[in-house]
Write an enzyme that holds these catalytic residues in place. Structure first.
Site, mmCIF file in Angstrom:
data_model
loop_
_atom_site.group_PDB
_atom_site.id
_atom_site.type_symbol
_atom_site.label_atom_id
_atom_site.label_comp_id
_atom_site.label_asym_id
_atom_site.label_seq_id
_atom_site.Cartn_x
_atom_site.Cartn_y
_atom_site.Cartn_z
ATOM 1 N N GLU A 191 28.087 36.040 40.383
ATOM 2 C CA GLU A 191 28.720 35.259 39.309
ATOM 3 C C GLU A 191 29.794 36.074 38.586
ATOM 4 O O GLU A 191 30.158 35.783 37.451
ATOM 5 C CB GLU A 191 27.678 34.757 38.300
ATOM 6 C CG GLU A 191 26.391 34.213 38.905
ATOM 7 C CD GLU A 191 26.580 32.900 39.649
ATOM 8 O OE1 GLU A 191 27.725 32.432 39.743
ATOM 9 O OE2 GLU A 191 25.586 32.346 40.128
ATOM 10 N N ASP A 347 34.744 30.756 45.143
ATOM 11 C CA ASP A 347 33.491 30.394 45.787
ATOM 12 C C ASP A 347 33.811 29.839 47.171
ATOM 13 O O ASP A 347 34.684 28.972 47.320
ATOM 14 C CB ASP A 347 32.753 29.349 44.947
ATOM 15 C CG ASP A 347 31.466 28.895 45.603
ATOM 16 O OD1 ASP A 347 30.532 29.698 45.702
ATOM 17 O OD2 ASP A 347 31.414 27.726 46.047
#
Length: 526
Positions: A191, A347
């Site tokens: 993250e 991502d």
């Protein structure tokens, strides 16, 4: 003579450990199937095409240890093929249903052909081993493979427990070495969660660099005077590269009406009797992969998806994106010494699974880039090795992430804070077990290794994120509570010197991640 301009594309590929041998069709396993079908395979096809045509491309992939495990799990790969077979069977049905509607029939044929192609690609061309092909392109110098924390834990929340950080990194490194025969240069922060305490761990495990979000450098101490286009060196000597803020923002805004709508699927539109093979025992529906609708204009009725138009639009967006990167890099180079870098980090599922045209965008980016004078695509480590590291500023990046508002809000708020008191208590107990049983073997060692697996699974950042977003909340809570319960059972059994071999064997088969784990990674480093 103008300075060279460098773009580095980095995709983070991760999936949480979701594996349910006790259920014939688990809804959540489809997350992995879709990533394999719609992200991994299209990326490999893209690499194959560019390589065959000698188009110079270089990029990086951060492969999480959990995704790597799923990509080698025989049960899940067998179920993946069953999933594709259901898509093929459904396609035959759809071709018949749409025979009187030429436009719909054309789309049904496109998705049917893609399903057949995926099965052939996976089983024959890639021999069921996706990681082997990633490694092949790494050895050719086209890819750089990074690792990340073992179960993708949000590390800033565990910095008070060195054993937790060490275990996450040691298990990840060991897994990467087994799979790819080398130690990775870069560490992808799960993250993009950075805090200053992480710096010394990266140095201890000999990582050359890591990635942070742009505000981490801009708000750091003393602050990056050259912005986010140049790496910095942390106090321990680890290089920190910031992702390009504008590159992120530009792609996040790409919601073109022509692109395929990920969320509208025939599995939700058609009558239940037409999608029987995609129904849960509870009656819950699942996506079939046959998505006939474009995103469309919100002010108008939905329009049927046109693949050719969407691909051409993706190529247009790639050219515009490339022009923007070139312009900003030129401006950055005019005002600073050194060669500026645009690190485009995303991502991975944004290129294929959620954005169907994403691989077309990437292909166009590399093809157009090959025509641009003075532009180079590099992997992060290649870029770093070609720079004068003595010219990098030394600074400490600021606490940051790529989550909502840029800090830790997604992983620690009222929706998920309850889990940490249980996770920390169990972590204390795991450290105690590792200290109390330093040299055990046999059944006891198996139990201790399984305890270590359960602790790592509890720490996954996916579960608190799901709780925060209120998506699959019940499932996330169940995953946390199951792992905690399994650990507690082992802890108490070791305390009473009795553990059920049958129960442990069943658990080892169900939670079979990290088969070579050594529970001693949780011992204190004196």
């Amino acid at each position: 003579m103008s300075k060279p301009r460098v773009i580095s594309i980095l995709l983070n590929l991760h999936k949480p450990f979701v594996r349910h041998p006790e259920a014939s069709q688990a809804l959540e396993e489809q997350w992995f199937f879709e990533t394999l079908s719609d992200t991994c395979l299209p990326l490999l096809e893209l690499f194959d095409r560019l390589d065959a045509e000698h188009i110079p491309f270089r990029m990086a992939l951060a492969l999480s240890p959990t995704l790597c495990h799923l990509l080698r799990d025989e049960l899940l790969l067998e179920r993946y093929l069953q999933f594709v077979d259901r898509q093929i069977e459904f396609g035959v049905q759809e071709l018949d249903r749409s025979s009187s509607d030429p436009e719909l029939h054309r789309l049904a044929l496109e998705f049917y052909d893609r399903a057949v192609d995926k099965r052939v690609l996976f089983t024959e061309r890639y021999e069921g081993n996706i990681l082997k092909i990633f490694d092949y392109y790494q050895r050719k110098g086209r890819l750089e493979l990074l690792t990340t924390a073992a179960t993708y834990a949000f590390l800033p929340l565990y910095t008070g427990y060195p054993e937790a950080i060490q275990a996450q990194m040691e298990v990840a490194i060991a897994s990467h070495r087994i799979l790819f025969g080398r130690t990775p240069h870069g560490f992808w922060l799960p993250e993009l969660g950075w805090s200053p305490e992480i710096d010394r761990y990266l140095r201890s495990y000999n990582f050359s660099y890591t990635i942070v979000d742009s505000h981490s450098l801009l708000l750091g101490e003393p602050g990056a005077s050259r912005g986010s286009f140049y790496p910095v060196s942390t106090p321990t000597g680890v290089f920190a590269l910031a992702r390009d803020f504008y590159a992120r923002r530009e792609l996040e805004g790409l919601q073109d009406p022509l692109y395929r709508d990920y969320y509208r699927d025939a599995g939700y539109d058609l009558p239940a009797e037409s999608v029987k093979s995609f129904l849960e025992p509870s009656g819950a529906r699942k996506a079939t992969g046959y998505k006939y609708w474009a995103v469309g204009d919100k002010s108008k009725n939905k329009q049927l998806y046109d693949p050719a138009l969407a691909r051409e639009r993706a190529r247009e967006h790639a050219r515009s994106f490339l022009d923007s990167r070139m312009s900003r890099l030129t401006a950055a180079g005019e005002h600073q010494d050194g060669i500026p870098l645009s690190l485009c980090a995303y991502d991975g599922d944004s290129f294929g699974r959620f954005w169907y045209e994403g691989p077309d965008f990437l292909e166009a980016l590399f093809r157009e880039g090959a025509k641009q004078e003075g532009l180079q695509f590099m992997t992060p480590v290649e870029y770093l090795y070609k720079q004068d590291a003595l010219g990098f500023e030394t600074m400490m990046p600021e606490f940051s992430s790529w989550g909502t508002n840029g800090y830790a809000e997604m992983w620690l708020d009222a929706s998920n804070d309850w889990l940490y008191r249980h996770a920390i208590r169990s972590l204390d107990r795991m450290i105690e077990l590792a200290e109390r049983f330093p040299d055990d073997s046999g059944l006891k060692e198996r139990a201790l290794n399984q305890a270590a697996r359960e602790i790592l699974l509890v720490q996954s950042s996916d579960w608190p994120k799901m709780l925060y977003e209120q998506k699959n909340s019940a499932y996330a809570r169940n995953q946390i509570e199951t792992a905690l319960r399994n650990f507690t059972t082992i802890y108490e059994a070791l305390g009473s010197s009795y553990i059920s071999t049958e129960w442990l064997t069943t658990l080892e088969r169900r939670h079979n991640i990290f088969p070579t784990i050594n529970y001693r990674v949780f011992r204190r480093k004196h």
